[in-house]
Motif scaffolding. Structure first.
Motif, PDB file in Angstrom:
ATOM      1  N   THR A  29      26.808  45.188  43.282  1.00 49.14           N
ATOM      2  CA  THR A  29      28.076  45.908  43.186  1.00 49.14           C
ATOM      3  C   THR A  29      29.214  45.044  43.710  1.00 49.14           C
ATOM      4  OG1 THR A  29      27.050  48.090  43.359  1.00 49.14           O
ATOM      5  CG2 THR A  29      29.367  47.938  43.972  1.00 49.14           C
ATOM      6  N   ASP A  30      28.969  44.320  44.805  1.00 44.82           N
ATOM      7  CA  ASP A  30      29.992  43.403  45.321  1.00 44.82           C
ATOM      8  C   ASP A  30      30.269  42.276  44.337  1.00 44.82           C
ATOM      9  OD1 ASP A  30      30.367  44.887  47.574  1.00 44.82           O
ATOM     10  OD2 ASP A  30      29.915  43.285  48.994  1.00 44.82           O
ATOM     11  N   HIS A  31      29.248  41.884  43.560  1.00 44.37           N
ATOM     12  CA  HIS A  31      29.503  40.882  42.517  1.00 44.37           C
ATOM     13  C   HIS A  31      30.487  41.441  41.497  1.00 44.37           C
ATOM     14  CE1 HIS A  31      28.931  37.767  39.547  1.00 44.37           C
ATOM     15  NE2 HIS A  31      28.701  38.716  38.646  1.00 44.37           N
ATOM     16  N   HIS A  32      30.320  42.688  41.098  1.00 44.96           N
ATOM     17  CA  HIS A  32      31.244  43.306  40.140  1.00 44.96           C
ATOM     18  C   HIS A  32      32.633  43.464  40.741  1.00 44.96           C
ATOM     19  CE1 HIS A  32      28.854  44.712  36.571  1.00 44.96           C
ATOM     20  NE2 HIS A  32      27.864  44.370  37.390  1.00 44.96           N
TER      21      HIS A  32
ATOM     22  N   ASP B 157      33.045  36.344  42.528  1.00 44.81           N
ATOM     23  CA  ASP B 157      32.490  35.009  42.780  1.00 44.81           C
ATOM     24  C   ASP B 157      31.273  34.999  43.693  1.00 44.81           C
ATOM     25  OD1 ASP B 157      34.266  33.512  41.192  1.00 44.81           O
ATOM     26  OD2 ASP B 157      35.786  33.552  42.751  1.00 44.81           O
ATOM     27  N   TYR B 158      30.627  36.115  43.888  1.00 46.28           N
ATOM     28  CA  TYR B 158      29.535  36.187  44.866  1.00 46.28           C
ATOM     29  C   TYR B 158      28.297  36.855  44.253  1.00 46.28           C
ATOM     30  CZ  TYR B 158      33.549  35.461  47.939  1.00 46.28           C
ATOM     31  OH  TYR B 158      34.686  34.975  48.521  1.00 46.28           O
ATOM     32  N   ASN B 159      27.151  36.526  44.855  1.00 45.08           N
ATOM     33  CA  ASN B 159      25.888  37.233  44.562  1.00 45.08           C
ATOM     34  C   ASN B 159      25.539  37.221  43.067  1.00 45.08           C
ATOM     35  OD1 ASN B 159      26.041  37.734  47.294  1.00 45.08           O
ATOM     36  ND2 ASN B 159      26.616  39.870  47.076  1.00 45.08           N
ATOM     37  N   TYR B 160      25.311  36.004  42.573  1.00 42.00           N
ATOM     38  CA  TYR B 160      24.927  35.825  41.173  1.00 42.00           C
ATOM     39  C   TYR B 160      23.435  36.058  40.942  1.00 42.00           C
ATOM     40  CZ  TYR B 160      29.375  33.217  40.802  1.00 42.00           C
ATOM     41  OH  TYR B 160      30.686  32.842  40.829  1.00 42.00           O
ATOM     42  N   GLY B 161      22.633  36.089  41.996  1.00 40.37           N
ATOM     43  CA  GLY B 161      21.183  36.149  41.858  1.00 40.37           C
ATOM     44  C   GLY B 161      20.689  37.431  41.215  1.00 40.37           C
ATOM     45  N   GLN B 162      19.404  37.418  40.842  1.00 40.51           N
ATOM     46  CA  GLN B 162      18.807  38.570  40.184  1.00 40.51           C
ATOM     47  C   GLN B 162      17.915  39.369  41.122  1.00 40.51           C
ATOM     48  OE1 GLN B 162      19.508  39.829  37.391  1.00 40.51           O
ATOM     49  NE2 GLN B 162      17.757  40.786  36.399  1.00 40.51           N
TER      50      GLN B 162
END
Length: 275
Positions: free
Chosen positions: A230-233, A237-242
């Motif tokens: 949610t912070d990526h959305h 620019d953060y938390n690209y991982g799966q």
């Protein structure tokens, strides 16, 4: 995928759909069958688990957030349903290569390089490999040359629901699924394990969009959950991982979720109510 195709041929396609003169191993028939099976499977997984997650896990209070769009759920579903058939086209080409025997998928446990332990190790290596691949592909899609054209549609949903999980531009959706499909061409993998992982991957993708920010405290900085995504959305620019936070930490893109620090969407809504 040949296990699914064989079952479909045996129980439905051969006796009821295709003419008797069209053999099961004929390439055009296999491609057509795989296209239908892939689309039906993707739609079933998306709508079934997305609906269950939306009604039983997703916190509907989040729909009161100022960044939740008007008619967002309908728009997410519509976008996903339009994209999935196009995503399936290159996916079917890879499934076809698997069916024709070009991958390293195997049928029997005896064919595993290390028996049952090899099967379990392949599950772990699959998750690690795909997590690494998705991280770099996802990060590349945020480059200015690719973002606006391919990845920006997925970032329309600042406060995503489970139905945003597959609401991608077709190129974006296929590129982020590519590591899953590449793995069995590079490493041995049991066919049933592969199908199970395929289902898991789709369910996990839904889960990181479900607005349920609860993660066991010991795993908060290891598992990439809904709070991270949610912070990526929200912050781009953060938390690209799966699945894991490992590559975000290596790549310098890790952000501790605001939901764990009392600054997340729920906290924002609480402050609005207090005013």
């Amino acid at each position: 995928m040949d296990l699914v195709l064989d079952a479909a041929d045996r129980h439905l396609l051969t006796p009821y759909v295709y003419p008797t003169g069209w053999p099961e191993g004929e390439p055009c028939r296999q491609l057509l069958s795989l296209f239908v099976i892939t689309n039906l499977g993707a739609l079933t997984l998306y709508l079934l688990f997305g609906t269950l997650s939306y009604y039983f896990i997703f916190d509907h209070e989040l729909q009161k957030h100022p960044q939740f769009l008007e008619n967002q759920v309908r728009r997410e579903i519509t976008y996903a349903l339009r994209s999935l058939p196009w995503i399936s086209v290159p996916t079917v080409a890879l499934f076809f290569a698997e069916v024709r025997g070009y991958s390293k998928l195997y049928d029997n446990i005896e064919d595993s390089p290390c028996g049952w332990s090899g099967v379990f190790l392949s599950m772990l290596s699959f998750l690690l490999f795909t997590d690494m691949g998705i991280y770099w592909i996802h990060r590349a899609l945020h480059h200015k040359l690719l973002y606006k054209r391919f990845h920006k549609p997925h970032h329309l949903w600042k406060i995503p629901t489970p139905f945003a999980s597959h609401a991608f531009h077709p190129v974006d959706g296929f590129m982020q699924s590519l590591p899953y499909h590449i793995y069995p061409f590079l490493f041995p993998l049991h066919k049933v394990t592969y199908l199970g992982l395929y289902i898991f991957v789709n369910v996990w993708t839904i889960s990181i969009h479900d607005g349920d920010y609860r993660v066991p405290r010991l795993l908060r900085h290891v598992i990439n959950g809904s709070a991270h995504h949610t912070d990526h959305h929200l912050y781009f620019d953060y938390n690209y991982g799966q699945y894991f936070t490992l590559w975000d930490k290596i790549g310098g893109s890790y952000k501790s979720p605001t939901a764990f620090e009392g600054k997340g969407p729920h906290d924002y809504l609480r402050k609005l109510r207090e005013k």
